[in-house]
Scaffold this motif. Structure first.
Motif, PDB file in Angstrom:
ATOM      1  N   GLN A   1       0.829  -1.216   0.000  1.00 53.48           N
ATOM      2  CA  GLN A   1       0.000   0.000   0.000  1.00 53.48           C
ATOM      3  C   GLN A   1       0.859   1.260   0.000  1.00 53.48           C
TER       4      GLN A   1
ATOM      5  N   LEU B   1      -6.185 -11.113  -8.255  1.00 57.66           N
ATOM      6  CA  LEU B   1      -5.887 -11.136  -6.817  1.00 57.66           C
ATOM      7  C   LEU B   1      -5.313  -9.801  -6.354  1.00 57.66           C
ATOM      8  N   LEU B   2      -4.373  -9.264  -7.119  1.00 52.14           N
ATOM      9  CA  LEU B   2      -3.751  -7.997  -6.716  1.00 52.14           C
ATOM     10  C   LEU B   2      -4.779  -6.859  -6.711  1.00 52.14           C
TER      11      LEU B   2
ATOM     12  N   GLU C   1      -8.259  -7.092  -6.602  1.00 47.24           N
ATOM     13  CA  GLU C   1      -9.331  -7.278  -5.616  1.00 47.24           C
ATOM     14  C   GLU C   1      -8.793  -7.408  -4.204  1.00 47.24           C
ATOM     15  N   GLY C   2      -7.603  -8.003  -4.100  1.00 51.62           N
ATOM     16  CA  GLY C   2      -7.084  -8.342  -2.780  1.00 51.62           C
ATOM     17  C   GLY C   2      -6.252  -7.248  -2.143  1.00 51.62           C
ATOM     18  N   ASN C   3      -5.745  -6.304  -2.944  1.00 49.31           N
ATOM     19  CA  ASN C   3      -4.956  -5.229  -2.333  1.00 49.31           C
ATOM     20  C   ASN C   3      -5.163  -3.886  -3.035  1.00 49.31           C
TER      21      ASN C   3
END
Lengths: 256, 256
Positions: free
Chosen positions: B104, B145-146, B148-150
Protein backbone atom coordinates in the motif's frame (compact mmCIF):
# COMPACT_ATOMS: atom_id res chain seq x y z
CA UNK A 1 -24.80 -34.36 7.25
CA UNK A 2 -21.92 -32.10 8.13
CA UNK A 3 -18.44 -33.45 7.65
CA UNK A 4 -17.38 -32.48 11.15
CA UNK A 5 -20.22 -34.29 12.91
CA UNK A 6 -19.30 -37.45 11.04
CA UNK A 7 -15.82 -37.42 12.53
CA UNK A 8 -15.88 -39.81 15.49
CA UNK A 9 -14.33 -37.79 18.28
CA UNK A 10 -16.90 -37.96 21.02
CA UNK A 11 -15.35 -40.61 23.19
CA UNK A 12 -11.95 -41.24 24.69
CA UNK A 13 -12.69 -44.81 25.68
CA UNK A 14 -10.58 -47.29 23.81
CA UNK A 15 -8.99 -50.66 23.91
CA UNK A 16 -5.48 -50.42 25.41
CA UNK A 17 -4.24 -53.19 23.16
CA UNK A 18 -5.52 -51.27 20.15
CA UNK A 19 -3.64 -48.19 21.27
CA UNK A 20 -0.37 -50.11 21.52
CA UNK A 21 -0.93 -51.70 18.15
CA UNK A 22 -1.61 -48.34 16.46
CA UNK A 23 1.39 -46.71 18.11
CA UNK A 24 3.65 -49.48 16.88
CA UNK A 25 2.20 -49.06 13.41
CA UNK A 26 2.83 -45.30 13.56
CA UNK A 27 6.55 -45.89 14.08
CA UNK A 28 6.64 -47.89 10.87
CA UNK A 29 4.63 -45.32 8.95
CA UNK A 30 6.92 -42.50 10.04
CA UNK A 31 9.93 -44.49 8.87
CA UNK A 32 8.33 -44.89 5.48
CA UNK A 33 7.69 -41.14 5.30
CA UNK A 34 11.36 -40.50 6.02
CA UNK A 35 12.34 -42.79 3.15
CA UNK A 36 9.81 -41.33 0.72
CA UNK A 37 10.90 -37.81 1.50
CA UNK A 38 14.51 -38.71 0.70
CA UNK A 39 13.38 -40.07 -2.65
CA UNK A 40 11.24 -37.00 -3.41
CA UNK A 41 14.20 -34.76 -2.64
CA UNK A 42 16.53 -36.57 -5.03
CA UNK A 43 13.83 -37.00 -7.66
CA UNK A 44 13.22 -33.24 -7.76
CA UNK A 45 9.95 -33.32 -9.72
CA UNK A 46 7.50 -33.16 -6.82
CA UNK A 47 6.87 -31.24 -3.63
CA UNK A 48 4.37 -31.48 -0.83
CA UNK A 49 2.38 -28.81 0.99
CA UNK A 50 0.76 -29.91 4.25
CA UNK A 51 -1.88 -27.57 5.68
CA UNK A 52 -2.92 -28.04 9.29
CA UNK A 53 -6.03 -26.21 10.47
CA UNK A 54 -7.93 -26.73 13.67
CA UNK A 55 -9.23 -25.01 16.80
CA UNK A 56 -6.81 -24.03 19.56
CA UNK A 57 -5.23 -27.06 21.28
CA UNK A 58 -6.26 -29.39 18.47
CA UNK A 59 -2.69 -30.67 18.25
CA UNK A 60 -1.28 -29.07 15.10
CA UNK A 61 2.21 -28.73 16.56
CA UNK A 62 2.11 -32.27 17.88
CA UNK A 63 1.04 -33.64 14.52
CA UNK A 64 3.98 -31.95 12.84
CA UNK A 65 6.39 -33.23 15.47
CA UNK A 66 5.18 -36.80 15.48
CA UNK A 67 4.46 -37.45 11.81
CA UNK A 68 7.57 -35.76 10.45
CA UNK A 69 10.08 -36.58 13.15
CA UNK A 70 13.10 -38.18 11.55
CA UNK A 71 12.73 -36.45 8.19
CA UNK A 72 15.99 -34.82 7.10
CA UNK A 73 15.57 -31.15 8.10
CA UNK A 74 17.16 -30.23 4.76
CA UNK A 75 14.00 -31.47 3.07
CA UNK A 76 11.26 -30.03 5.29
CA UNK A 77 10.23 -26.58 6.45
CA UNK A 78 7.50 -25.53 8.86
CA UNK A 79 5.85 -22.14 8.86
CA UNK A 80 3.39 -21.06 11.56
CA UNK A 81 1.12 -18.20 10.52
CA UNK A 82 0.25 -15.65 13.17
CA UNK A 83 -1.76 -12.43 12.99
CA UNK A 84 -0.41 -10.58 9.93
CA UNK A 85 2.22 -7.91 10.52
CA UNK A 86 1.73 -4.35 9.29
CA UNK A 87 3.85 -5.14 6.28
CA UNK A 88 1.84 -8.25 5.49
CA UNK A 89 -1.42 -6.33 5.89
CA UNK A 90 -0.16 -3.88 3.28
CA UNK A 91 -0.30 -6.66 0.66
CA UNK A 92 -2.94 -9.05 -0.62
CA UNK A 93 -3.60 -11.86 1.87
CA UNK A 94 -1.82 -14.50 -0.23
CA UNK A 95 1.42 -12.52 -0.51
CA UNK A 96 2.94 -13.90 2.67
CA UNK A 97 1.61 -17.37 1.90
CA UNK A 98 3.18 -17.53 -1.55
CA UNK A 99 6.62 -16.75 -0.13
CA UNK A 100 6.58 -19.96 1.86
CA UNK A 101 5.27 -22.51 -0.63
CA UNK A 102 7.53 -25.53 -1.16
CA UNK A 103 10.18 -25.63 -3.84
CA UNK A 104 10.77 -28.85 -5.78
CA UNK A 105 11.76 -31.78 -3.60
CA UNK A 106 10.59 -30.20 -0.36
CA UNK A 107 7.89 -30.78 2.24
CA UNK A 108 6.38 -27.57 3.58
CA UNK A 109 4.11 -27.65 6.63
CA UNK A 110 1.73 -24.76 7.23
CA UNK A 111 0.62 -24.51 10.86
CA UNK A 112 -2.51 -22.46 10.12
CA UNK A 113 -2.69 -20.96 6.66
CA UNK A 114 -4.57 -18.73 4.22
CA UNK A 115 -7.78 -20.31 5.54
CA UNK A 116 -7.40 -18.14 8.65
CA UNK A 117 -7.97 -15.20 6.30
CA UNK A 118 -11.46 -16.49 5.71
CA UNK A 119 -12.22 -17.72 9.24
CA UNK A 120 -11.31 -14.68 11.30
CA UNK A 121 -12.74 -11.95 9.05
CA UNK A 122 -16.00 -13.87 8.63
CA UNK A 123 -16.49 -14.47 12.34
CA UNK A 124 -15.35 -11.02 13.43
CA UNK A 125 -17.22 -9.33 10.58
CA UNK A 126 -14.17 -7.44 9.35
CA UNK A 127 -15.30 -7.45 5.72
CA UNK A 128 -18.46 -7.55 3.65
CA UNK A 129 -19.62 -11.03 2.72
CA UNK A 130 -19.08 -10.33 -0.98
CA UNK A 131 -15.43 -9.49 -0.32
CA UNK A 132 -14.87 -12.70 1.61
CA UNK A 133 -16.58 -14.60 -1.18
CA UNK A 134 -13.81 -13.37 -3.48
CA UNK A 135 -11.20 -14.81 -1.12
CA UNK A 136 -12.61 -18.30 -1.61
CA UNK A 137 -12.06 -17.86 -5.35
CA UNK A 138 -8.57 -16.40 -4.88
CA UNK A 139 -7.63 -19.39 -2.75
CA UNK A 140 -8.90 -21.84 -5.33
CA UNK A 141 -7.01 -20.02 -8.09
CA UNK A 142 -3.88 -19.91 -5.96
CA UNK A 143 -3.92 -23.60 -5.08
CA UNK A 144 -4.47 -24.38 -8.76
CA UNK A 145 -1.39 -22.34 -9.61
CA UNK A 146 0.73 -24.39 -7.19
CA UNK A 147 -0.61 -27.67 -8.54
CA UNK A 148 -0.42 -26.84 -12.24
CA UNK A 149 2.50 -24.46 -12.07
CA UNK A 150 4.87 -26.40 -9.84
CA UNK A 151 3.40 -29.89 -9.54
CA UNK A 152 2.70 -29.37 -5.83
CA UNK A 153 0.68 -31.94 -3.91
CA UNK A 154 -1.50 -30.16 -1.37
CA UNK A 155 -2.82 -32.08 1.64
CA UNK A 156 -5.33 -30.19 3.75
CA UNK A 157 -6.02 -31.46 7.24
CA UNK A 158 -8.64 -30.25 9.66
CA UNK A 159 -7.74 -31.61 13.09
CA UNK A 160 -11.04 -32.07 14.83
CA UNK A 161 -11.09 -32.18 18.59
CA UNK A 162 -14.42 -32.28 20.40
CA UNK A 163 -15.44 -29.25 22.41
CA UNK A 164 -15.12 -31.33 25.62
CA UNK A 165 -11.58 -32.39 24.77
CA UNK A 166 -10.59 -28.80 24.05
CA UNK A 167 -11.91 -27.76 27.47
CA UNK A 168 -9.76 -30.43 29.11
CA UNK A 169 -6.63 -29.34 27.20
CA UNK A 170 -7.12 -25.62 27.81
CA UNK A 171 -7.75 -26.30 31.50
CA UNK A 172 -4.47 -28.21 31.75
CA UNK A 173 -2.73 -25.10 30.51
CA UNK A 174 -3.83 -23.13 33.55
CA UNK A 175 -3.40 -25.99 36.04
CA UNK A 176 -0.17 -27.73 35.10
CA UNK A 177 2.89 -25.48 35.52
CA UNK A 178 4.78 -27.20 32.67
CA UNK A 179 1.96 -26.20 30.35
CA UNK A 180 1.49 -22.59 31.51
CA UNK A 181 3.51 -21.37 28.51
CA UNK A 182 0.86 -22.67 26.16
CA UNK A 183 -1.91 -20.64 27.79
CA UNK A 184 -3.40 -17.69 25.98
CA UNK A 185 -6.41 -15.74 27.26
CA UNK A 186 -7.63 -15.31 23.73
CA UNK A 187 -8.16 -19.06 23.27
CA UNK A 188 -10.96 -18.87 25.83
CA UNK A 189 -12.56 -16.00 23.91
CA UNK A 190 -12.36 -17.94 20.66
CA UNK A 191 -13.85 -20.99 22.37
CA UNK A 192 -17.06 -19.04 22.97
CA UNK A 193 -17.45 -18.75 19.20
CA UNK A 194 -17.08 -22.50 18.65
CA UNK A 195 -20.30 -22.91 16.68
CA UNK A 196 -19.50 -20.00 14.38
CA UNK A 197 -16.10 -21.50 13.65
CA UNK A 198 -17.65 -24.86 12.85
CA UNK A 199 -20.08 -23.28 10.46
CA UNK A 200 -17.35 -21.36 8.59
CA UNK A 201 -15.21 -24.47 8.45
CA UNK A 202 -18.10 -26.31 6.83
CA UNK A 203 -18.24 -23.62 4.15
CA UNK A 204 -14.51 -23.88 3.57
CA UNK A 205 -14.72 -27.66 3.18
CA UNK A 206 -17.45 -27.19 0.63
CA UNK A 207 -16.09 -24.28 -1.40
CA UNK A 208 -12.40 -25.16 -1.35
CA UNK A 209 -12.59 -28.88 -1.94
CA UNK A 210 -10.08 -29.23 -4.77
CA UNK A 211 -7.96 -30.71 -3.41
CA UNK A 212 -10.25 -32.13 -0.75
CA UNK A 213 -10.08 -31.65 3.01
CA UNK A 214 -9.24 -34.50 5.35
CA UNK A 215 -11.20 -34.27 8.59
CA UNK A 216 -9.07 -35.99 11.20
CA UNK A 217 -10.56 -37.23 14.51
CA UNK A 218 -8.03 -35.74 16.92
CA UNK A 219 -9.13 -36.39 20.48
CA UNK A 220 -6.64 -39.27 20.65
CA UNK A 221 -3.22 -38.27 19.38
CA UNK A 222 -2.11 -41.73 18.28
CA UNK A 223 -5.26 -42.07 16.22
CA UNK A 224 -4.76 -38.62 14.68
CA UNK A 225 -1.15 -39.38 13.80
CA UNK A 226 -2.13 -42.68 12.26
CA UNK A 227 -4.71 -41.07 9.96
CA UNK A 228 -2.36 -38.29 8.86
CA UNK A 229 0.63 -40.57 8.24
CA UNK A 230 -1.43 -42.88 6.06
CA UNK A 231 -2.73 -40.00 3.95
CA UNK A 232 0.78 -38.60 3.53
CA UNK A 233 2.08 -42.01 2.46
CA UNK A 234 -0.71 -42.45 -0.06
CA UNK A 235 0.21 -39.09 -1.58
CA UNK A 236 3.86 -40.11 -1.83
CA UNK A 237 2.90 -43.38 -3.50
CA UNK A 238 0.91 -41.55 -6.16
CA UNK A 239 3.94 -39.45 -7.08
CA UNK A 240 5.79 -42.44 -8.57
CA UNK A 241 9.10 -41.20 -7.17
CA UNK A 242 12.37 -42.42 -8.63
CA UNK A 243 16.01 -41.95 -7.80
CA UNK A 244 17.23 -40.24 -10.96
CA UNK A 245 19.65 -41.91 -13.40
CA UNK A 246 23.28 -40.85 -13.43
CA UNK A 247 23.66 -37.57 -15.31
CA UNK A 248 27.28 -37.61 -16.44
CA UNK A 249 29.19 -36.97 -19.65
CA UNK A 250 32.29 -38.50 -18.08
CA UNK A 251 30.72 -41.83 -17.19
CA UNK A 252 28.31 -42.15 -20.06
CA UNK A 253 29.70 -45.54 -21.06
CA UNK A 254 28.44 -47.05 -17.82
CA UNK A 255 24.97 -46.83 -19.28
CA UNK A 256 23.54 -45.86 -15.90
CA UNK B 1 -6.00 -5.16 -37.49
CA UNK B 2 -3.25 -5.94 -35.03
CA UNK B 3 -2.71 -3.55 -32.17
CA UNK B 4 0.99 -3.27 -32.85
CA UNK B 5 0.64 -2.30 -36.51
CA UNK B 6 -1.71 0.48 -35.48
CA UNK B 7 0.98 2.09 -33.33
CA UNK B 8 2.53 4.87 -35.37
CA UNK B 9 6.24 4.23 -35.08
CA UNK B 10 7.41 4.09 -38.66
CA UNK B 11 8.91 7.51 -39.05
CA UNK B 12 11.34 9.63 -37.11
CA UNK B 13 10.56 12.82 -39.02
CA UNK B 14 8.93 15.43 -36.84
CA UNK B 15 8.45 19.07 -36.23
CA UNK B 16 11.23 20.44 -34.03
CA UNK B 17 8.84 22.91 -32.45
CA UNK B 18 6.50 20.04 -31.57
CA UNK B 19 9.35 18.17 -29.92
CA UNK B 20 10.22 21.15 -27.73
CA UNK B 21 6.60 21.66 -26.81
CA UNK B 22 6.14 18.01 -25.81
CA UNK B 23 9.37 17.96 -23.81
CA UNK B 24 8.27 21.04 -21.88
CA UNK B 25 4.94 19.37 -21.22
CA UNK B 26 6.72 16.23 -19.98
CA UNK B 27 8.47 18.24 -17.28
CA UNK B 28 5.11 19.38 -15.96
CA UNK B 29 3.62 15.89 -16.12
CA UNK B 30 6.51 14.42 -14.19
CA UNK B 31 6.10 17.05 -11.49
CA UNK B 32 2.45 16.10 -11.18
CA UNK B 33 3.40 12.45 -10.83
CA UNK B 34 5.78 13.35 -8.00
CA UNK B 35 2.96 15.15 -6.19
CA UNK B 36 0.41 12.38 -6.75
CA UNK B 37 2.82 9.75 -5.50
CA UNK B 38 3.33 11.71 -2.28
CA UNK B 39 -0.40 11.79 -1.80
CA UNK B 40 -0.82 8.07 -2.54
CA UNK B 41 1.90 7.28 0.00
CA UNK B 42 0.22 9.25 2.78
CA UNK B 43 -3.26 8.10 1.79
CA UNK B 44 -2.24 4.43 2.12
CA UNK B 45 -5.27 2.91 0.38
CA UNK B 46 -3.80 2.50 -3.11
CA UNK B 47 -0.72 1.21 -4.85
CA UNK B 48 0.47 1.13 -8.43
CA UNK B 49 2.13 -1.61 -10.44
CA UNK B 50 3.76 -0.50 -13.69
CA UNK B 51 4.70 -3.27 -16.14
CA UNK B 52 7.12 -2.44 -18.96
CA UNK B 53 7.45 -4.97 -21.74
CA UNK B 54 9.13 -4.48 -25.11
CA UNK B 55 11.82 -5.83 -27.41
CA UNK B 56 15.49 -5.24 -26.60
CA UNK B 57 16.45 -1.55 -26.81
CA UNK B 58 12.83 -0.42 -26.71
CA UNK B 59 13.67 1.99 -23.90
CA UNK B 60 12.23 0.37 -20.77
CA UNK B 61 15.04 1.64 -18.54
CA UNK B 62 14.79 5.10 -20.05
CA UNK B 63 11.04 5.22 -19.51
CA UNK B 64 11.50 4.39 -15.83
CA UNK B 65 14.23 7.01 -15.44
CA UNK B 66 12.41 9.80 -17.21
CA UNK B 67 8.82 9.33 -16.07
CA UNK B 68 9.60 8.62 -12.42
CA UNK B 69 12.60 10.87 -11.90
CA UNK B 70 11.95 13.07 -8.90
CA UNK B 71 9.65 10.63 -7.12
CA UNK B 72 10.69 10.10 -3.50
CA UNK B 73 12.71 6.84 -3.60
CA UNK B 74 10.93 5.85 -0.38
CA UNK B 75 7.75 5.45 -2.39
CA UNK B 76 8.97 3.64 -5.50
CA UNK B 77 10.76 0.39 -6.22
CA UNK B 78 12.01 -1.02 -9.51
CA UNK B 79 12.57 -4.70 -10.18
CA UNK B 80 14.18 -5.99 -13.38
CA UNK B 81 13.41 -9.63 -14.13
CA UNK B 82 16.20 -11.69 -15.66
CA UNK B 83 16.38 -15.37 -16.54
CA UNK B 84 15.07 -17.23 -13.48
CA UNK B 85 17.62 -18.57 -10.99
CA UNK B 86 17.69 -22.26 -10.05
CA UNK B 87 15.77 -21.42 -6.89
CA UNK B 88 13.15 -19.49 -8.84
CA UNK B 89 12.82 -22.33 -11.35
CA UNK B 90 12.07 -24.66 -8.44
CA UNK B 91 8.82 -22.74 -7.81
CA UNK B 92 5.78 -21.83 -9.88
CA UNK B 93 6.56 -18.97 -12.29
CA UNK B 94 4.59 -16.38 -10.30
CA UNK B 95 6.43 -17.06 -7.04
CA UNK B 96 9.21 -14.56 -7.69
CA UNK B 97 6.75 -12.06 -9.15
CA UNK B 98 4.47 -12.09 -6.11
CA UNK B 99 7.36 -11.25 -3.79
CA UNK B 100 7.84 -7.91 -5.52
CA UNK B 101 4.30 -6.63 -5.89
CA UNK B 102 3.70 -3.19 -4.37
CA UNK B 103 2.53 -2.72 -0.82
CA UNK B 104 0.00 0.00 0.00
CA UNK B 105 1.15 3.50 -0.91
CA UNK B 106 3.94 2.34 -3.22
CA UNK B 107 4.75 2.45 -6.91
CA UNK B 108 6.40 -0.72 -8.17
CA UNK B 109 7.97 -0.81 -11.63
CA UNK B 110 8.54 -4.17 -13.33
CA UNK B 111 11.19 -4.01 -16.05
CA UNK B 112 10.01 -7.17 -17.85
CA UNK B 113 7.61 -9.35 -15.91
CA UNK B 114 5.60 -12.57 -15.75
CA UNK B 115 4.79 -12.03 -19.44
CA UNK B 116 8.32 -13.18 -20.26
CA UNK B 117 7.22 -16.57 -18.90
CA UNK B 118 4.79 -16.79 -21.79
CA UNK B 119 6.95 -15.19 -24.49
CA UNK B 120 10.16 -17.16 -24.14
CA UNK B 121 8.70 -20.65 -23.60
CA UNK B 122 6.28 -20.18 -26.51
CA UNK B 123 8.95 -19.03 -28.95
CA UNK B 124 11.59 -21.50 -27.81
CA UNK B 125 9.06 -24.33 -27.57
CA UNK B 126 10.00 -25.19 -23.98
CA UNK B 127 6.50 -26.39 -23.06
CA UNK B 128 3.44 -27.89 -24.68
CA UNK B 129 0.91 -25.36 -25.90
CA UNK B 130 -1.69 -26.60 -23.40
CA UNK B 131 0.68 -25.89 -20.53
CA UNK B 132 1.35 -22.35 -21.73
CA UNK B 133 -2.39 -21.86 -22.13
CA UNK B 134 -2.69 -22.46 -18.38
CA UNK B 135 -0.17 -19.71 -17.72
CA UNK B 136 -2.44 -17.17 -19.39
CA UNK B 137 -5.16 -18.17 -16.93
CA UNK B 138 -2.79 -18.13 -13.95
CA UNK B 139 -1.70 -14.61 -14.89
CA UNK B 140 -5.28 -13.40 -15.17
CA UNK B 141 -6.13 -14.96 -11.79
CA UNK B 142 -3.02 -13.46 -10.23
CA UNK B 143 -3.64 -9.95 -11.51
CA UNK B 144 -7.22 -10.22 -10.25
CA UNK B 145 -5.89 -11.14 -6.82
CA UNK B 146 -3.75 -8.00 -6.72
CA UNK B 147 -6.63 -5.79 -7.84
CA UNK B 148 -9.33 -7.28 -5.62
CA UNK B 149 -7.08 -8.34 -2.78
CA UNK B 150 -4.96 -5.23 -2.33
CA UNK B 151 -6.60 -2.53 -4.45
CA UNK B 152 -3.62 -2.47 -6.82
CA UNK B 153 -3.80 -0.45 -10.03
CA UNK B 154 -1.94 -2.32 -12.77
CA UNK B 155 -0.70 -0.40 -15.80
CA UNK B 156 0.70 -2.57 -18.57
CA UNK B 157 2.85 -0.90 -21.21
CA UNK B 158 4.21 -2.43 -24.36
CA UNK B 159 6.93 -0.12 -25.67
CA UNK B 160 6.83 -0.51 -29.39
CA UNK B 161 9.91 0.39 -31.39
CA UNK B 162 9.97 -0.34 -35.11
CA UNK B 163 12.33 -3.02 -36.36
CA UNK B 164 14.35 -0.32 -38.17
CA UNK B 165 14.73 1.75 -35.01
CA UNK B 166 15.88 -1.30 -33.06
CA UNK B 167 18.56 -1.98 -35.70
CA UNK B 168 19.82 1.57 -35.31
CA UNK B 169 19.94 1.32 -31.52
CA UNK B 170 21.62 -2.10 -31.45
CA UNK B 171 24.17 -0.90 -33.99
CA UNK B 172 25.04 2.09 -31.80
CA UNK B 173 25.89 -0.37 -29.07
CA UNK B 174 28.69 -1.89 -31.14
CA UNK B 175 29.89 1.40 -32.66
CA UNK B 176 29.79 3.95 -29.86
CA UNK B 177 32.28 3.13 -27.07
CA UNK B 178 30.07 4.74 -24.39
CA UNK B 179 27.32 2.29 -25.34
CA UNK B 180 29.42 -0.89 -25.55
CA UNK B 181 28.24 -1.90 -22.06
CA UNK B 182 24.69 -2.22 -23.34
CA UNK B 183 25.63 -4.70 -26.04
CA UNK B 184 24.58 -8.33 -25.74
CA UNK B 185 25.11 -10.90 -28.51
CA UNK B 186 21.81 -12.51 -27.60
CA UNK B 187 19.84 -9.42 -28.60
CA UNK B 188 20.86 -10.05 -32.20
CA UNK B 189 19.66 -13.64 -31.94
CA UNK B 190 16.33 -12.53 -30.51
CA UNK B 191 16.00 -9.93 -33.26
CA UNK B 192 15.87 -12.74 -35.84
CA UNK B 193 12.69 -13.97 -34.17
CA UNK B 194 11.00 -10.55 -34.38
CA UNK B 195 7.86 -11.78 -36.13
CA UNK B 196 7.38 -14.63 -33.67
CA UNK B 197 7.62 -12.20 -30.77
CA UNK B 198 5.08 -9.89 -32.36
CA UNK B 199 2.66 -12.73 -32.83
CA UNK B 200 2.96 -13.89 -29.19
CA UNK B 201 2.58 -10.32 -28.00
CA UNK B 202 -0.64 -10.05 -29.99
CA UNK B 203 -1.93 -13.13 -28.16
CA UNK B 204 -0.96 -11.66 -24.81
CA UNK B 205 -2.75 -8.39 -25.58
CA UNK B 206 -5.84 -10.37 -26.46
CA UNK B 207 -5.89 -12.96 -23.68
CA UNK B 208 -4.62 -10.81 -20.82
CA UNK B 209 -6.57 -7.64 -21.44
CA UNK B 210 -8.00 -7.00 -17.99
CA UNK B 211 -6.54 -4.59 -17.23
CA UNK B 212 -5.80 -3.57 -20.79
CA UNK B 213 -2.42 -3.13 -22.48
CA UNK B 214 -1.17 0.27 -23.56
CA UNK B 215 0.79 0.05 -26.82
CA UNK B 216 3.20 2.95 -26.75
CA UNK B 217 4.87 4.25 -29.93
CA UNK B 218 8.48 4.35 -28.74
CA UNK B 219 10.74 5.32 -31.61
CA UNK B 220 10.86 8.86 -30.24
CA UNK B 221 11.60 8.92 -26.52
CA UNK B 222 9.88 12.23 -25.76
CA UNK B 223 6.72 10.94 -27.41
CA UNK B 224 6.92 7.66 -25.48
CA UNK B 225 7.42 9.47 -22.17
CA UNK B 226 4.52 11.77 -22.91
CA UNK B 227 2.14 8.89 -23.53
CA UNK B 228 3.22 6.98 -20.42
CA UNK B 229 3.12 9.98 -18.10
CA UNK B 230 -0.41 10.87 -19.18
CA UNK B 231 -1.65 7.32 -18.59
CA UNK B 232 -0.01 7.24 -15.14
CA UNK B 233 -1.60 10.57 -14.23
CA UNK B 234 -5.02 9.40 -15.37
CA UNK B 235 -4.67 6.35 -13.11
CA UNK B 236 -3.73 8.55 -10.15
CA UNK B 237 -6.72 10.82 -10.78
CA UNK B 238 -9.09 7.87 -10.70
CA UNK B 239 -7.80 6.87 -7.26
CA UNK B 240 -9.36 9.91 -5.59
CA UNK B 241 -6.38 10.30 -3.27
CA UNK B 242 -6.66 12.26 -0.05
CA UNK B 243 -4.26 13.33 2.66
CA UNK B 244 -5.73 11.55 5.67
CA UNK B 245 -7.30 13.39 8.61
CA UNK B 246 -5.36 13.70 11.86
CA UNK B 247 -5.57 10.46 13.82
CA UNK B 248 -4.92 11.53 17.40
CA UNK B 249 -6.47 10.93 20.79
CA UNK B 250 -4.38 13.75 22.22
CA UNK B 251 -5.50 16.40 19.78
CA UNK B 252 -9.04 15.25 19.21
CA UNK B 253 -10.45 18.61 20.26
CA UNK B 254 -8.86 20.24 17.24
CA UNK B 255 -11.49 18.52 15.14
CA UNK B 256 -8.97 17.83 12.40
Amino acid sequence: MSKIILANTTTKTYDRALKEKIKAENVKLVNQIVEFQRRMYSDGRHNLLIIFQGMDASGKDGATRKVFSGVNPLGIKVHAYKKPTDKEFAHDFLWRIHQNVPQQGMIQVFNRSHYEDILVPTIEGYFEESYIEKRYQHINDFEKLLIEGNNTTILKFYLHTSKEEQLERLTERIEIPEKYWKHNDKDWETRKKWDSYMSVYEQIFEKCNQPEWHIIPSDRNWEKENHIAKIVLKAFEEMDLKYPALDSELFKEKGM
